[in-house]
Design a protein around this motif. Structure first.
Motif, PDB file in Angstrom:
ATOM      1  N   HIS A   1       0.641  -1.199  -0.157  1.00  0.00           N
ATOM      2  CA  HIS A   1       0.313   0.392   0.003  1.00  0.00           C
ATOM      3  C   HIS A   1       0.593   1.649  -0.006  1.00  0.00           C
ATOM      4  O   HIS A   1       2.663   1.630   0.011  1.00  0.00           O
TER       5      HIS A   1
ATOM      6  N   ASP B   1      -3.824   2.031  -4.879  1.00  0.00           N
ATOM      7  CA  ASP B   1      -2.870   2.316  -4.674  1.00  0.00           C
ATOM      8  C   ASP B   1      -1.496   0.646  -4.576  1.00  0.00           C
ATOM      9  O   ASP B   1      -2.960  -0.258  -4.528  1.00  0.00           O
TER      10      ASP B   1
ATOM     11  N   HIS C   1      -2.642  -3.201  -3.104  1.00  0.00           N
ATOM     12  CA  HIS C   1      -3.851  -3.415  -2.816  1.00  0.00           C
ATOM     13  C   HIS C   1      -5.449  -2.790  -3.826  1.00  0.00           C
ATOM     14  O   HIS C   1      -5.970  -3.307  -3.887  1.00  0.00           O
TER      15      HIS C   1
HETATM   16 ZN   LIG Z   1      -4.154   0.363   0.396  1.00  0.00          ZN
END
Ligand SMILES: [Zn+2]
Length: 244
Positions: A26, A148, A138
């Motif tokens: 992330h 992300d 993610h």
């Molecule tokens: Zn994330």
């Protein structure tokens, strides 16, 4: 490697005490490490984010901080899906990379920070035998909600260092790719057998795939969400490695 362990209470038990088999990367979407720390330690509760956490955070200088013990379930993936699994938090490790988010995405990630990401991921790969195709963005596990760590994350470089997988499209058959390109249902089932959520529209899946494995379409070399023969060849190349 870990310079600090910061204890918070943003975790619970992995469902059925499963052994984690995935790593989810992330970006923090915070201006700096301190802002992220305020959220993870519960000093700043952002209503739309709530109580969240990850096992590791990598600062811009490459320093790694751990917030949740590896045996515990951190709260980073939210509603998500991969390869038939929906409780991705139970099955994964969360690694957060300090970065302000897509308004600054073209600035990329500092070299030292990626070194830190490689180091923490290699540790997890070694300790838990995480497969290369289970090291994901993610955006791969929540394509309709998340973008992300973004199309400027250096997936090819980290794969060269043993973290994840990068497709070699020369290993894929162009004829098969062209056939699938004219057969959306067949193409979607190929994406699903690689791991993507088959309940999502094809263009949403394709965009998530491209953000990870064909990022140049976001730099002007193609149209995000619209697959080409190159897109499909990359998918086939990845599937061949996974199915080996
Ligand atoms: Zn994330």
């Amino acid at each position: 490697m870990v310079i600090e362990f910061r204890i918070n209470d943003h975790y619970d038990r992995r469902a059925d005490d499963v052994d984690p088999s995935m790593i989810i990367l992330h970006y923090t979407q915070t201006k700096d490490f301190q802002a992220l720390d305020d959220i993870f330690m519960g000093r700043n509760v952002v209503p739309e984010v709530g109580r969240v956490s990850a096992h590791y955070v990598v600062d811009v200088n490459g320093h790694v901080v751990q917030y949740v013990e590896e045996k515990h379930r951190a709260w980073h993936a939210g509603r998500s899906y991969w390869g038939g699994m929906r409780d991705i938090n139970s099955h994964s490790f969360g690694v957060e990379i300090v970065h302000p988010g897509h308004d600054h995405i073209e600035e990329g990630y500092p070299f030292e920070q990626i070194e830190g990401v490689i180091e923490v991921c290699r540790h997890l790969v070694y300790e838990y035998n995480v497969k290369p195709w289970n090291i994901l963005a993610h955006s791969d596990v929540a394509p309709d909600r998340k973008i992300d760590p973004g199309e400027f994350f250096p997936w090819q470089r980290v794969a060269d260092h043993g973290v994840g997988i990068w497709p070699d499209e020369d290993n894929a058959d162009a004829g098969t790719a062209e056939f699938l390109l004219g057969n959306p249902d067949g193409l979607k089932s190929h994406f699903a057998s690689y791991g993507y959520d088959p309940d999502l529209p094809l263009d949403v899946i394709v965009m998530a795939f491209q953000r990870h494995f064909e990022p140049t379409v976001f730099y002007g070399d193609g149209s995000p969400g619209r697959p080409t023969v190159r897109t499909v060849k990359r998918l086939l190349a990845l599937s061949a490695v996974k199915g080996r």
